[in-house]
Design a protein around this motif. Sequence first.
Motif, short mmCIF file in Angstrom:
data_model
loop_
_atom_site.label_atom_id
_atom_site.label_comp_id
_atom_site.label_asym_id
_atom_site.label_seq_id
_atom_site.Cartn_x
_atom_site.Cartn_y
_atom_site.Cartn_z
N ALA A 97 1.12 -1.19 -0.45
CA ALA A 97 -0.41 0.37 -0.07
C ALA A 97 1.17 1.33 0.29
N ALA A 98 0.78 2.47 -0.72
CA ALA A 98 1.16 3.77 -0.71
C ALA A 98 -0.04 4.76 -0.62
N ASP A 99 0.52 5.79 0.10
CA ASP A 99 0.30 6.91 0.20
C ASP A 99 0.35 8.04 0.48
N GLU A 100 0.19 9.48 -0.68
CA GLU A 100 1.25 10.58 -0.15
C GLU A 100 1.15 11.56 1.61
N SER A 101 0.63 11.01 2.81
CA SER A 101 0.65 12.19 3.11
C SER A 101 0.25 10.80 4.48
N GLY A 102 0.39 11.78 5.72
CA GLY A 102 -0.25 10.68 7.01
C GLY A 102 0.88 10.19 7.57
N SER A 103 0.60 9.34 9.04
CA SER A 103 1.56 8.98 9.67
C SER A 103 2.17 7.90 9.99
N LEU A 104 3.38 7.43 9.96
CA LEU A 104 4.15 6.02 9.99
C LEU A 104 3.57 5.28 10.65
N TYR A 105 2.69 6.05 11.67
CA TYR A 105 2.16 4.82 12.76
C TYR A 105 1.08 4.43 11.95
N ALA A 106 0.00 5.30 11.21
CA ALA A 106 -1.16 4.56 10.61
C ALA A 106 -0.94 3.02 10.31
N THR A 107 -1.57 2.36 11.36
CA THR A 107 -1.59 0.84 11.16
C THR A 107 -2.90 0.68 10.87
N ARG A 108 -4.86 1.55 10.10
CA ARG A 108 -5.11 1.36 9.33
C ARG A 108 -5.61 1.19 8.27
N PRO A 109 -5.66 0.45 7.38
CA PRO A 109 -6.23 0.08 6.00
C PRO A 109 -6.70 1.21 5.67
N ARG A 110 -7.64 1.98 5.87
CA ARG A 110 -8.21 3.02 5.40
C ARG A 110 -7.29 3.85 5.35
N ALA A 111 -5.83 4.24 6.14
CA ALA A 111 -5.02 5.46 6.16
C ALA A 111 -4.23 5.15 5.02
N TYR A 112 -4.41 4.27 3.58
CA TYR A 112 -3.53 3.93 2.51
C TYR A 112 -4.23 4.38 1.19
N ASN A 113 -4.21 5.10 0.21
CA ASN A 113 -4.71 5.65 -0.89
C ASN A 113 -4.40 4.56 -2.13
N TYR A 114 -3.12 3.79 -1.69
CA TYR A 114 -3.49 2.89 -2.91
C TYR A 114 -2.98 1.32 -2.83
N TRP A 115 -3.29 0.72 -3.18
CA TRP A 115 -3.48 -0.62 -3.26
C TRP A 115 -2.78 -2.19 -4.34
N GLY A 116 -2.53 -2.93 -4.01
CA GLY A 116 -1.92 -4.08 -5.13
C GLY A 116 -2.41 -5.07 -4.96
N GLN A 117 -2.41 -5.75 -5.92
CA GLN A 117 -3.37 -6.79 -5.95
C GLN A 117 -3.14 -8.00 -5.22
N GLY A 118 -1.96 -8.44 -4.25
CA GLY A 118 -1.79 -9.45 -2.64
C GLY A 118 -0.77 -10.77 -3.96
N THR A 119 -0.34 -11.06 -2.84
CA THR A 119 0.48 -11.96 -3.22
C THR A 119 0.24 -13.10 -2.27
N GLN A 120 0.27 -14.09 -2.34
CA GLN A 120 -0.51 -15.38 -1.39
C GLN A 120 1.19 -15.75 -0.59
N VAL A 121 0.85 -16.06 0.85
CA VAL A 121 1.92 -16.09 1.43
C VAL A 121 1.66 -17.79 1.97
N THR A 122 2.34 -18.79 1.75
CA THR A 122 1.30 -19.93 2.35
C THR A 122 2.61 -20.50 3.53
N VAL A 123 2.89 -20.93 4.54
CA VAL A 123 3.12 -21.71 5.47
C VAL A 123 3.48 -22.60 6.18
N SER A 124 3.98 -23.71 6.17
CA SER A 124 3.82 -25.03 6.33
C SER A 124 3.96 -25.67 7.55
N SER A 125 3.65 -26.38 8.62
CA SER A 125 4.01 -26.61 9.62
C SER A 125 4.88 -27.82 9.32
#
Length: 125
Positions: A97-125
């Motif tokens: 995610a990316a944004d043009e402003s805001g706090s480094l410590y903002a952790t809510r998804p709505r604090a970011y304007n731009y998003w990628g499509q995502g990539t799956q990470v699967t960790v097996s035990s």
Amino acid sequence: QVQLVESGGGGVQAGGSLRLSCSASGRTFTFYRMGWFRQAPGKEREFVAAIIWSGGNTYYADSVKGRFTISRDNAKNTVYLQMNSLKPEDTAVYYCAADESGSLYATRPRAYNYWGQGTQVTVSS
């Protein structure tokens, strides 16, 4: 227009490592901060790490502190997430995610304007 494209996801055994990349294009000169989030099935999207695009300051969720490292290569317009000592509970779709402003410590998804499509990470035990 801004485009974020993640790569580097896949399957790994517990204790292993992966490095995710997020390539940015478009109006990247306006970016102030970039972040990584993840979303496991049935759960809300949660903050993982963030970085200030120019200064390089970083911030991490407690759950990944000491195991994950966020970094950026300004020349390549790319942000990375190095993930070590992976655990099954790290399994999720990881989003950049990316944004043009805001706090480094903002952790809510709505604090970011731009998003990628995502990539799956699967960790097996």
